[in-house]
Design a protein around this motif. Structure first.
Motif, PDB file in Angstrom:
ATOM      1  N   ALA A 166      54.455  46.348  13.103  1.00 18.52           N
ATOM      2  CA  ALA A 166      55.363  46.249  14.246  1.00 18.52           C
ATOM      3  C   ALA A 166      56.788  46.654  13.904  1.00 18.52           C
ATOM      4  O   ALA A 166      57.585  46.936  14.804  1.00 18.52           O
ATOM      5  CB  ALA A 166      55.354  44.825  14.790  1.00 18.52           C
ATOM      6  N   LEU A 167      57.111  46.699  12.631  1.00 19.51           N
ATOM      7  CA  LEU A 167      58.477  47.076  12.235  1.00 19.51           C
ATOM      8  C   LEU A 167      58.716  48.563  12.514  1.00 19.51           C
ATOM      9  O   LEU A 167      57.799  49.376  12.450  1.00 19.51           O
ATOM     10  CB  LEU A 167      58.693  46.787  10.748  1.00 19.51           C
ATOM     11  N   PRO A 168      59.961  48.908  12.807  1.00 21.68           N
ATOM     12  CA  PRO A 168      60.289  50.332  13.005  1.00 21.68           C
ATOM     13  C   PRO A 168      60.014  51.125  11.727  1.00 21.68           C
ATOM     14  O   PRO A 168      59.874  50.556  10.640  1.00 21.68           O
ATOM     15  CB  PRO A 168      61.770  50.330  13.349  1.00 21.68           C
ATOM     16  N   ALA A 169      59.955  52.406  11.839  1.00 22.13           N
ATOM     17  CA  ALA A 169      59.665  53.287  10.706  1.00 22.13           C
ATOM     18  C   ALA A 169      60.654  53.048   9.569  1.00 22.13           C
ATOM     19  O   ALA A 169      61.814  52.700   9.789  1.00 22.13           O
ATOM     20  CB  ALA A 169      59.713  54.742  11.156  1.00 22.13           C
ATOM     21  N   ALA A 170      60.176  53.264   8.358  1.00 29.75           N
ATOM     22  CA  ALA A 170      61.011  53.069   7.172  1.00 29.75           C
ATOM     23  C   ALA A 170      62.188  54.052   7.192  1.00 29.75           C
ATOM     24  O   ALA A 170      62.067  55.178   7.634  1.00 29.75           O
ATOM     25  CB  ALA A 170      60.182  53.268   5.915  1.00 29.75           C
ATOM     26  N   GLY A 171      63.315  53.590   6.713  1.00 35.92           N
ATOM     27  CA  GLY A 171      64.494  54.427   6.608  1.00 35.92           C
ATOM     28  C   GLY A 171      65.435  54.332   7.789  1.00 35.92           C
ATOM     29  O   GLY A 171      66.549  54.847   7.733  1.00 35.92           O
ATOM     30  N   GLU A 172      65.053  53.707   8.871  1.00 36.04           N
ATOM     31  CA  GLU A 172      65.933  53.607  10.039  1.00 36.04           C
ATOM     32  C   GLU A 172      67.048  52.609   9.797  1.00 36.04           C
ATOM     33  O   GLU A 172      68.160  52.786  10.277  1.00 36.04           O
ATOM     34  CB  GLU A 172      65.140  53.220  11.289  1.00 36.04           C
TER      35      GLU A 172
END
Length: 190
Positions: free
Chosen positions: A100-106
């Protein structure tokens, strides 16, 4: 003068005729030997029957002892089954949280949260492994009704009919026993 009897005397000579007892009459009968042999045969049969009963009782006792030892070993090996089954929900929720977390690096903060959740999930899986709880493999497998539960069938040209297309929920085993079946979608001919 007194008369002297030269014949040898038996201790039974002085007894009255019926004092010799019933055994004397039985010995005198010709069927007495047959009756005695029949009684001995009956006694031998009874002894054989009793020996058989004792051996069967001993075998049953040994079987019960072995069964109880096996049950004790199973209880020790699988005592935590209920607890492990409850913890599977925690593992599922951790996987969902990462997904559910946003994409890595955002965001650096989100990346830290992701790293923390993934580390906790890895630790939980490691603990499961120490106690014999392992995940059921589904990728590229044929449907095994003993380990997988088909939730839906999807038409697919890329997969052979009866093979698993996607895993909806992970399944687990504890040692050699099923803890929870893997919920999967299965390919069907299109």
């Amino acid at each position: 003068m007194t008369e002297v009897n030269d014949a040898p005397q038996s201790p039974f000579d002085d007894l009255p005729e019926d004092a010799a007892g019933p055994d004397a009459e039985a010995i005198a009968e010709p069927n007495a030997e047959a009756a005695l042999l029949a009684a001995l045969d009956a006694r031998d049969a009874e002894i054989t029957d009793l020996k058989d009963r004792v051996l069967r009782a001993a075998a049953e006792t040994e079987n019960t002892r072995r069964r109880l030892e096996r049950d004790k070993a199973d209880t020790a090996a699988y005592a935590m089954t209920g607890f492990a089954r409850d913890l599977l929900a925690v593992a599922d929720n951790m996987r969902r949280a990462v997904a559910a977390l946003p994409a890595a690096g955002e965001s650096a903060a989100v990346d830290l949260v992701r790293a923390g959740i993934e580390a906790t999930e890895r630790e939980l899986i490691a603990i499961f492994g120490r106690y014999g709880v392992t995940r059921i493999e589904t990728e590229g497998q044929k449907l095994d009704p003993n380990r997988h539960q088909a939730m839906l069938e999807v038409p697919s040209d890329a997969h052979e009919p009866g093979s698993i297309v996607a895993e909806l929920q992970a399944g687990y085993v504890i040692k050699d026993r099923l803890l929870r079946p893997a919920l999967v979608s299965v390919a069907k001919a299109s």
